[in-house]
Motif scaffolding. Structure first.
Motif, PDB file in Angstrom:
ATOM      1  N   THR A  12       0.823  -1.207   0.000  1.00 23.76           N
ATOM      2  CA  THR A  12       0.000   0.000   0.000  1.00 23.76           C
ATOM      3  C   THR A  12       0.857   1.257   0.000  1.00 23.76           C
ATOM      4  O   THR A  12       0.330   2.364  -0.076  1.00 23.76           O
ATOM      5  CB  THR A  12      -0.961   0.038   1.207  1.00 23.76           C
ATOM      6  OG1 THR A  12      -0.201  -0.034   2.410  1.00 23.76           O
ATOM      7  CG2 THR A  12      -1.969  -1.105   1.133  1.00 23.76           C
ATOM      8  N   THR A  35      -1.422  -6.225   4.242  1.00 26.16           N
ATOM      9  CA  THR A  35      -1.710  -4.967   4.923  1.00 26.16           C
ATOM     10  C   THR A  35      -2.254  -5.268   6.313  1.00 26.16           C
ATOM     11  O   THR A  35      -2.922  -6.284   6.514  1.00 26.16           O
ATOM     12  CB  THR A  35      -2.708  -4.101   4.126  1.00 26.16           C
ATOM     13  OG1 THR A  35      -2.966  -2.894   4.846  1.00 26.16           O
ATOM     14  CG2 THR A  35      -4.014  -4.824   3.864  1.00 26.16           C
ATOM     15  N   ARG A  36      -1.934  -4.394   7.258  1.00 26.55           N
ATOM     16  CA  ARG A  36      -2.471  -4.577   8.611  1.00 26.55           C
ATOM     17  C   ARG A  36      -3.977  -4.348   8.634  1.00 26.55           C
ATOM     18  O   ARG A  36      -4.682  -4.904   9.467  1.00 26.55           O
ATOM     19  CB  ARG A  36      -1.776  -3.623   9.585  1.00 26.55           C
ATOM     20  CG  ARG A  36      -0.340  -4.012   9.883  1.00 26.55           C
ATOM     21  CD  ARG A  36       0.262  -3.085  10.911  1.00 26.55           C
ATOM     22  NE  ARG A  36       0.345  -1.717  10.424  1.00 26.55           N
ATOM     23  CZ  ARG A  36       1.426  -1.156   9.920  1.00 26.55           C
ATOM     24  NH1 ARG A  36       2.540  -1.847   9.825  1.00 26.55           N
ATOM     25  NH2 ARG A  36       1.410   0.087   9.497  1.00 26.55           N
ATOM     26  N   ASP A  37      -4.477  -3.509   7.714  1.00 25.67           N
ATOM     27  CA  ASP A  37      -5.901  -3.170   7.713  1.00 25.67           C
ATOM     28  C   ASP A  37      -6.460  -3.191   6.286  1.00 25.67           C
ATOM     29  O   ASP A  37      -6.431  -2.184   5.589  1.00 25.67           O
ATOM     30  CB  ASP A  37      -6.109  -1.789   8.337  1.00 25.67           C
ATOM     31  CG  ASP A  37      -7.568  -1.399   8.432  1.00 25.67           C
ATOM     32  OD1 ASP A  37      -8.452  -2.234   8.122  1.00 25.67           O
ATOM     33  OD2 ASP A  37      -7.832  -0.246   8.826  1.00 25.67           O
ATOM     34  N   SER A  39      -9.347  -3.010   5.285  1.00 25.98           N
ATOM     35  CA  SER A  39     -10.478  -2.106   5.094  1.00 25.98           C
ATOM     36  C   SER A  39     -10.057  -0.637   5.021  1.00 25.98           C
ATOM     37  O   SER A  39     -10.906   0.236   4.843  1.00 25.98           O
ATOM     38  CB  SER A  39     -11.507  -2.297   6.211  1.00 25.98           C
ATOM     39  OG  SER A  39     -10.957  -1.900   7.449  1.00 25.98           O
ATOM     40  N   SER A  40      -8.750  -0.369   5.129  1.00 29.40           N
ATOM     41  CA  SER A  40      -8.293   1.020   5.078  1.00 29.40           C
ATOM     42  C   SER A  40      -8.569   1.620   3.697  1.00 29.40           C
ATOM     43  O   SER A  40      -8.679   0.906   2.695  1.00 29.40           O
ATOM     44  CB  SER A  40      -6.795   1.118   5.384  1.00 29.40           C
ATOM     45  OG  SER A  40      -6.035   0.639   4.284  1.00 29.40           O
ATOM     46  N   GLU A  41      -8.673   2.921   3.660  1.00 35.01           N
ATOM     47  CA  GLU A  41      -8.938   3.614   2.396  1.00 35.01           C
ATOM     48  C   GLU A  41      -7.861   3.313   1.362  1.00 35.01           C
ATOM     49  O   GLU A  41      -8.154   3.061   0.191  1.00 35.01           O
ATOM     50  CB  GLU A  41      -9.026   5.120   2.647  1.00 35.01           C
ATOM     51  CG  GLU A  41      -9.450   5.905   1.429  1.00 35.01           C
ATOM     52  CD  GLU A  41      -9.609   7.385   1.745  1.00 35.01           C
ATOM     53  OE1 GLU A  41      -9.275   8.193   0.857  1.00 35.01           O
ATOM     54  OE2 GLU A  41     -10.058   7.720   2.858  1.00 35.01           O
ATOM     55  N   ARG A  42      -6.607   3.309   1.798  1.00 34.80           N
ATOM     56  CA  ARG A  42      -5.501   3.038   0.878  1.00 34.80           C
ATOM     57  C   ARG A  42      -5.567   1.631   0.288  1.00 34.80           C
ATOM     58  O   ARG A  42      -5.340   1.431  -0.899  1.00 34.80           O
ATOM     59  CB  ARG A  42      -4.187   3.192   1.626  1.00 34.80           C
ATOM     60  CG  ARG A  42      -3.377   4.338   1.193  1.00 34.80           C
ATOM     61  CD  ARG A  42      -2.122   4.351   2.003  1.00 34.80           C
ATOM     62  NE  ARG A  42      -1.074   4.823   1.133  1.00 34.80           N
ATOM     63  CZ  ARG A  42       0.043   5.323   1.540  1.00 34.80           C
ATOM     64  NH1 ARG A  42       0.295   5.405   2.822  1.00 34.80           N
ATOM     65  NH2 ARG A  42       0.933   5.727   0.687  1.00 34.80           N
ATOM     66  N   ARG A  44      -8.230  -0.370   0.044  1.00 34.46           N
ATOM     67  CA  ARG A  44      -9.397  -0.506  -0.840  1.00 34.46           C
ATOM     68  C   ARG A  44      -9.164   0.190  -2.181  1.00 34.46           C
ATOM     69  O   ARG A  44      -9.506  -0.346  -3.236  1.00 34.46           O
ATOM     70  CB  ARG A  44     -10.652   0.040  -0.163  1.00 34.46           C
ATOM     71  CG  ARG A  44     -11.180  -0.896   0.926  1.00 34.46           C
ATOM     72  CD  ARG A  44     -12.425  -0.376   1.598  1.00 34.46           C
ATOM     73  NE  ARG A  44     -12.064   0.852   2.323  1.00 34.46           N
ATOM     74  CZ  ARG A  44     -12.781   1.958   2.334  1.00 34.46           C
ATOM     75  NH1 ARG A  44     -13.931   2.024   1.700  1.00 34.46           N
ATOM     76  NH2 ARG A  44     -12.386   3.014   3.014  1.00 34.46           N
ATOM     77  N   THR A  56      -6.345  -7.786  -1.077  1.00 31.80           N
ATOM     78  CA  THR A  56      -5.557  -7.582   0.132  1.00 31.80           C
ATOM     79  C   THR A  56      -5.682  -8.789   1.042  1.00 31.80           C
ATOM     80  O   THR A  56      -6.689  -9.509   1.016  1.00 31.80           O
ATOM     81  CB  THR A  56      -6.026  -6.328   0.897  1.00 31.80           C
ATOM     82  OG1 THR A  56      -7.406  -6.453   1.190  1.00 31.80           O
ATOM     83  CG2 THR A  56      -5.765  -5.064   0.089  1.00 31.80           C
ATOM     84  N   ARG A  58      -4.865  -9.714   5.241  1.00 36.09           N
ATOM     85  CA  ARG A  58      -4.486  -9.141   6.515  1.00 36.09           C
ATOM     86  C   ARG A  58      -3.227  -9.807   7.042  1.00 36.09           C
ATOM     87  O   ARG A  58      -3.085 -11.022   7.034  1.00 36.09           O
ATOM     88  CB  ARG A  58      -5.617  -9.315   7.532  1.00 36.09           C
ATOM     89  CG  ARG A  58      -5.383  -8.483   8.794  1.00 36.09           C
ATOM     90  CD  ARG A  58      -6.072  -9.094   9.992  1.00 36.09           C
ATOM     91  NE  ARG A  58      -5.469  -8.986  11.279  1.00 36.09           N
ATOM     92  CZ  ARG A  58      -4.204  -9.085  11.646  1.00 36.09           C
ATOM     93  NH1 ARG A  58      -3.281  -9.259  10.765  1.00 36.09           N
ATOM     94  NH2 ARG A  58      -3.814  -8.999  12.882  1.00 36.09           N
TER      95      ARG A  58
END
Length: 121
Positions: A12, A35-37, A39-42, A44, A56, A58
């Motif tokens: 990301t 990615t750790r998240d 659902s983050s904007e970046r 997605r 992605t 997790r």
């Protein structure tokens, strides 16, 4: 071409997203972005902006179990992390003739400042 699955660590970020995009452009390559998240904007936006088989997964480099799951079925790994931002600028271990033989910081230690990191390089 044999189908492959590539995992992009740091996908990301500025460099990692370009690696993910280049891999997705290859025929037969499924791209997984750690990615750790997810659902983050970046994260997605990355999946939405890159055509092809990109998703992605997790995972956290400090969580071994999450990495075991993320690496399942992966043929290639591309690691794009801020290694030099987390490297310990401590002097080489005693009796080491190798200038690059430096211990990495542990999760309990404080990351060095940018000036300390640049001085160590």
């Amino acid at each position: 071409m044999t189908p492959t699955t590539a995992l992009v660590v740091g996908g990301t970020g500025a460099m990692g997203s370009r690696v993910a995009r280049a891999l997705a452009a290859r025929t037969g390559t499924a791209v997984r972005v750690l990615t750790r998240d997810p659902s983050s904007e970046r994260a997605r936006a990355l999946v939405e902006d890159i055509p092809g088989d990109v998703r992605t997964v997790r995972g956290d480099l400090d969580d071994e179990h999450s990495l075991e799951d993320a690496f399942q079925g992966v043929d290639q790994v591309f690691c794009n992390t801020g290694f030099f931002a987390t490297a310990d600028p401590a002097p080489p271990p005693p009796n080491s003739s190798h200038q690059c033989a430096r211990p990495l910081r542990t999760s309990e230690s404080k990351p060095p400042s940018r000036s300390q990191t640049q001085a160590a390089i």
